[in-house]
Design an enzyme around this catalytic site. Structure first.
Site, mmCIF file in Angstrom:
data_model
loop_
_atom_site.group_PDB
_atom_site.id
_atom_site.type_symbol
_atom_site.label_atom_id
_atom_site.label_comp_id
_atom_site.label_asym_id
_atom_site.label_seq_id
_atom_site.Cartn_x
_atom_site.Cartn_y
_atom_site.Cartn_z
ATOM 1 N N ARG A 138 0.738 -1.113 0.064
ATOM 2 C CA ARG A 138 -0.105 -0.170 -0.028
ATOM 3 C C ARG A 138 0.881 1.269 -0.125
ATOM 4 O O ARG A 138 0.301 2.300 -0.350
ATOM 5 C CB ARG A 138 -0.936 -0.121 1.245
ATOM 6 C CG ARG A 138 -1.905 -1.092 1.198
ATOM 7 C CD ARG A 138 -2.641 -0.948 2.290
ATOM 8 N NE ARG A 138 -3.655 0.305 2.235
ATOM 9 C CZ ARG A 138 -4.776 0.419 1.753
ATOM 10 N NH1 ARG A 138 -5.447 -0.517 1.274
ATOM 11 N NH2 ARG A 138 -5.431 1.414 1.651
ATOM 12 N N TRP B 198 2.478 6.231 1.183
ATOM 13 C CA TRP B 198 2.657 6.692 -0.526
ATOM 14 C C TRP B 198 2.256 8.135 -0.631
ATOM 15 O O TRP B 198 1.021 8.537 -0.566
ATOM 16 C CB TRP B 198 1.272 5.680 -0.977
ATOM 17 C CG TRP B 198 1.299 5.824 -2.548
ATOM 18 C CD1 TRP B 198 2.110 5.038 -3.403
ATOM 19 C CD2 TRP B 198 0.707 6.509 -3.663
ATOM 20 N NE1 TRP B 198 2.168 5.169 -4.710
ATOM 21 C CE2 TRP B 198 1.087 6.188 -4.891
ATOM 22 C CE3 TRP B 198 -0.344 7.568 -3.375
ATOM 23 C CZ2 TRP B 198 0.484 6.922 -5.914
ATOM 24 C CZ3 TRP B 198 -0.897 8.327 -4.422
ATOM 25 C CH2 TRP B 198 -0.579 7.905 -5.566
ATOM 26 N N ASN C 288 -4.353 8.361 5.851
ATOM 27 C CA ASN C 288 -4.721 7.825 4.533
ATOM 28 C C ASN C 288 -5.632 8.763 3.857
ATOM 29 O O ASN C 288 -6.880 9.012 4.323
ATOM 30 C CB ASN C 288 -4.962 6.281 4.396
ATOM 31 C CG ASN C 288 -5.089 5.952 3.104
ATOM 32 O OD1 ASN C 288 -4.561 6.654 1.787
ATOM 33 N ND2 ASN C 288 -5.794 4.721 2.669
ATOM 34 N N GLY C 289 -5.208 9.359 2.763
ATOM 35 C CA GLY C 289 -6.242 10.130 1.939
ATOM 36 C C GLY C 289 -5.742 11.689 1.862
ATOM 37 O O GLY C 289 -4.497 11.922 2.089
ATOM 38 N N GLU D 237 -4.667 -5.006 -21.428
ATOM 39 C CA GLU D 237 -4.297 -5.713 -20.123
ATOM 40 C C GLU D 237 -3.037 -6.137 -20.062
ATOM 41 O O GLU D 237 -2.081 -5.828 -19.269
ATOM 42 C CB GLU D 237 -5.287 -6.775 -19.426
ATOM 43 C CG GLU D 237 -4.888 -7.588 -18.332
ATOM 44 C CD GLU D 237 -4.793 -6.756 -16.983
ATOM 45 O OE1 GLU D 237 -4.320 -6.891 -15.958
ATOM 46 O OE2 GLU D 237 -5.331 -5.458 -17.209
ATOM 47 N N LYS E 178 0.273 -4.619 -17.811
ATOM 48 C CA LYS E 178 0.933 -5.354 -16.658
ATOM 49 C C LYS E 178 2.357 -5.144 -17.263
ATOM 50 O O LYS E 178 3.224 -4.911 -16.192
ATOM 51 C CB LYS E 178 0.746 -6.765 -17.085
ATOM 52 C CG LYS E 178 -0.418 -7.350 -16.422
ATOM 53 C CD LYS E 178 -0.535 -7.332 -14.832
ATOM 54 C CE LYS E 178 -1.681 -7.311 -14.091
ATOM 55 N NZ LYS E 178 -2.337 -5.868 -14.392
ATOM 56 N N GLU F 172 3.237 -1.644 -15.924
ATOM 57 C CA GLU F 172 3.481 -1.323 -14.394
ATOM 58 C C GLU F 172 4.725 -1.910 -13.855
ATOM 59 O O GLU F 172 5.170 -1.390 -12.876
ATOM 60 C CB GLU F 172 2.183 -2.291 -13.795
ATOM 61 C CG GLU F 172 0.757 -1.696 -14.030
ATOM 62 C CD GLU F 172 -0.414 -2.487 -13.436
ATOM 63 O OE1 GLU F 172 -1.258 -2.071 -12.786
ATOM 64 O OE2 GLU F 172 -0.279 -3.733 -13.872
ATOM 65 N N HIS G 77 -4.264 2.377 -38.695
ATOM 66 C CA HIS G 77 -4.587 3.824 -38.459
ATOM 67 C C HIS G 77 -3.744 4.766 -37.393
ATOM 68 O O HIS G 77 -4.069 5.393 -36.696
ATOM 69 C CB HIS G 77 -6.103 3.832 -37.878
ATOM 70 C CG HIS G 77 -7.303 3.253 -38.714
ATOM 71 N ND1 HIS G 77 -7.810 4.104 -39.798
ATOM 72 C CD2 HIS G 77 -7.692 1.935 -39.009
ATOM 73 C CE1 HIS G 77 -8.513 3.450 -40.762
ATOM 74 N NE2 HIS G 77 -8.292 2.100 -40.205
ATOM 75 N N LYS H 239 -1.699 -0.679 -4.372
ATOM 76 C CA LYS H 239 -2.666 -1.748 -4.575
ATOM 77 C C LYS H 239 -4.207 -1.019 -4.533
ATOM 78 O O LYS H 239 -4.888 -1.512 -5.505
ATOM 79 C CB LYS H 239 -2.548 -2.532 -3.723
ATOM 80 C CG LYS H 239 -3.522 -4.008 -3.761
ATOM 81 C CD LYS H 239 -3.036 -4.573 -4.945
ATOM 82 C CE LYS H 239 -3.756 -6.147 -5.234
ATOM 83 N NZ LYS H 239 -3.308 -6.672 -6.415
#
Length: 613
Positions: free
Chosen positions: A27, A74, A100-101, A483, A487, A490, A506, A608
């Site tokens: 986190r 974070w 947090n926030g 996806e 990945k 990331e 295109h 996360k």
């Protein structure tokens, strides 16, 4: 986002806090800290960087106390320095807070407090909370001071506070980001996420928005921000604590990739009857006659869950014959969406706490839509606010890059699409039975896909130095191209783009040269020959092709040259190919990231659960 842990009980407090932070390191990773309370006062230890730096600091300068709080950060406001690390103190050093926030009006409040003589030591918005509570602290206790401070703050935040002047007490509040209270045997915990406390208790209570928990050695009381008592239900978490460990794998991500057959099987468990040819989703809480009235479906999600939603669009339109729109949560909430009179809104969120998705859910409900959440966490905010829920049963997912949560969402969407088709009679019972039969084979097919994907390590060895990748897919596998590119971005920090293969001409075809690998998803379906044409176009421009196709191929293999590679996957029906095609792309990203020396489980700048905007 940030991870919060608090503990009061008979165990040594620092090991409990550090263990909780370790289990929440996904986190936050910019800095970490703990504050412990003893009769002598509050002792802090904080360090910038990874949690190991904090552990080393405590080893060098030990600290102990009777209870305390911890935090892994974070960064949002202020650089990731020791000074900005949580916990934060007031002027007296007798109150500490972890957060947090985001406090949206913190500058306004900071200027007001500075004018009143308060001294600030950090660049964070969090510090103003400690100073506000210091100012409001009177004889009526910490929780009353916190309530008065809350009335002045705007934003989405979770807070946990302790004070020397109101001892043996932890106060936790939620207004957006998640807070869970753990109930043990004469001990109590508070955390941002279940894995932090799962080694100690499985009995938890989730705080709702604008709710407060006051935790003492004798128990926990729950109120709203106005002080009115709130009745809460204890829930028992059935996750095995050992499931949150690596289980012999080098990384959590690799472990979770290998857990996908089990996660798919568990998500179907008790919900399908092959004999009766029926789907049973007991937590939907929407009667079949309502499903028959729906004229439109909206799917709202963020990140990887949005890609699952795109697959869900193909499934619901193909099986239930309903038009589907798919929106990013962050866009839906701000574009004043038009909600039809007979509309079903499906939100997809692994954690059930994603801020933008929750805001979209509330907007859809406000405008009259019926709502369903697809979610992995029992009792999370999305599951409490949606009318019905389809739980995925992936278990705890620690790696930041989602793997088993994503494939479990795809399985849940298959179940929901079939349930819609069943309720709306858009498929004959024999057809539903056939789809169920194929779906029940998926866990075994995934096991075969994982074994077949061993070849991805060789692909990674050849291409890990490249700086750009292009992922192509058609139809229901186009979202899997998106996806796969996500990945790779990331966890390996390689630029990658996913495109519908028909759109290659295109624009993206201009980028193809000898340095550009093209990952082509080409299962044997109705657009297979179209994909062959796209592969030929890429090869004609010098690109190296990594073809993911159905095993036993005889048409694609002869087209590939020495610079190309092929990853054969086990066969399944066209609507199930997204689940199978996902596996080699996850492993490809994993092996490339490992070869490049990247931090696979905790990639830079990512968290996360995105519980704030």
């Amino acid at each position: 986002m940030c991870g919060i842990i608090g503990y009061i009980g008979s165990k040594p407090v620092v090991p409990v806090l550090l263990d909780g932070l370790r289990r929440m390191e996904y986190r936050g990773y910019d800095s970490a800290g703990v504050a412990v309370v003893s009769p002598e006062g509050i002792a802090l230890r904080r360090s910038a960087g990874k949690l190991v730096n904090l552990e080393n600091a405590i080893r060098t300068d030990p600290v102990d106390g009777l209870y305390g709080v911890g935090h892994t950060r974070w960064a949002t406001h202020g650089r990731p320095t020791e000074e900005n690390a949580h916990p934060h103190r007031d002027c007296t050093g007798r109150i500490v807070v972890v957060h947090n926030g985001i406090i949206e009006n913190y500058l306004e409040l900071k200027e007001e407090l500075q004018a009143q003589g308060h001294t600030f030591r950090t660049e964070t918005d969090t510090e103003i909370v400690a100073h506000l509570v210091e100012r409001e602290m009177k004889s009526d206790g910490l929780e009353s001071a916190v309530r008065r401070a809350l009335a002045l703050m705007r934003g989405m935040f979770a807070l946990v506070l302790v004070s020397v002047d109101d001892p043996e007490k932890i106060v936790a509040v939620r207004n957006g980001p998640p807070i869970v209270v753990g109930l043990g045997d004469d001990e109590f915990f508070v955390a941002s996420d279940i894995p932090a406390i799962l080694a100690h208790t499985r009995d938890v209570v989730f705080l709702g928005d604008e709710e407060m928990a006051v935790i003492t050695r004798s128990g926990v009381t729950f109120t709203d921000f106005a002080g009115r008592a709130v009745s809460k239900t204890t829930q028992r978490v059935m996750w095995d604590p050992i499931a949150a460990e690596k289980g012999g794998h080098k990384h959590f991500m690799l472990k979770e990739i290998h857990e996908q057959p089990t996660a798919a099987r568990d998500t179907m468990l008790g919900r399908v009857s092959l004999d009766r040819g029926r789907i049973f989703l007991d937590d939907l809480n929407i009667p079949d006659d309502a499903f028959r009235t729906f004229e439109k479906v909206s799917i709202v999600a963020c990140g990887t869950s949005w890609h699952a939603g795109l697959v869900g669009k193909y499934l619901i339109e193909a099986l239930a014959k309903l038009p589907v729109e798919v929106d990013y949560g962050s866009e839906y909430r701000y574009r004043s969406p038009i909600v039809a009179p007979h509309e079903l809104t499906i939100v997809i969120t692994q954690s059930g706490e994603t801020a933008d998705t929750l805001a979209a859910l509330r907007e859809a409900r406000r405008k009259g839509a019926r709502t369903i959440a697809i979610c992995n966490v029992v009792g999370s905010m999305a599951t409490r606010e949606a009318e019905g829920t389809v739980y995925t049963h992936a278990g705890p997912e620690i790696g930041v890059a989602s793997t088993k949560a994503f494939t479990s969402q795809l399985v849940a969407l298959q179940l929901l699409a079939l349930h819609l088709a069943q309720a709306r009679a858009t498929l004959e019972p024999a057809d539903i039975r056939r789809h169920i039969g194929e779906l029940l084979k998926i866990p075994q097919v995934l096991e075969q896909a994982i074994k077949a994907s061993a070849a991805t390590e060789k692909v990674a060895e050849r291409f890990y130095t490249r700086s750009d990748f292009l992922f192509l897919g058609r139809g229901i596998n186009y979202p899997i191209a998106l996806e796969g590119a996500l990945k790779l971005k990331e966890i390996s920090y390689i630029h990658a783009e996913g495109y519908p293969a028909g759109e290659m001409k295109h624009g993206p075809i201009a980028l193809i040269d000898e340095q550009m690998p093209i990952v082509a998803l080409a299962p044997h379906d109705h657009v297979f020959e179209k994909m062959l044409g796209n592969i030929q176009e890429a090869k004609a421009r010098g690109g190296s092709v990594i073809a993911v196709t159905t095993e036993g191929d005889t048409r694609l293999a002869p087209m590939l040259g020495s610079d190309d590679m092929m990853l054969p996957m086990p066969a399944t029906t066209p609507l199930l190919t997204p689940i199978v095609m996902t596996i080699p792309l996850q492993l490809l990203a994993y092996h490339i990231a490992v070869t490049r020396g990247c931090d696979v489980d905790q990639p830079r700048n990512l968290a996360k659960s995105v519980t704030v905007e």
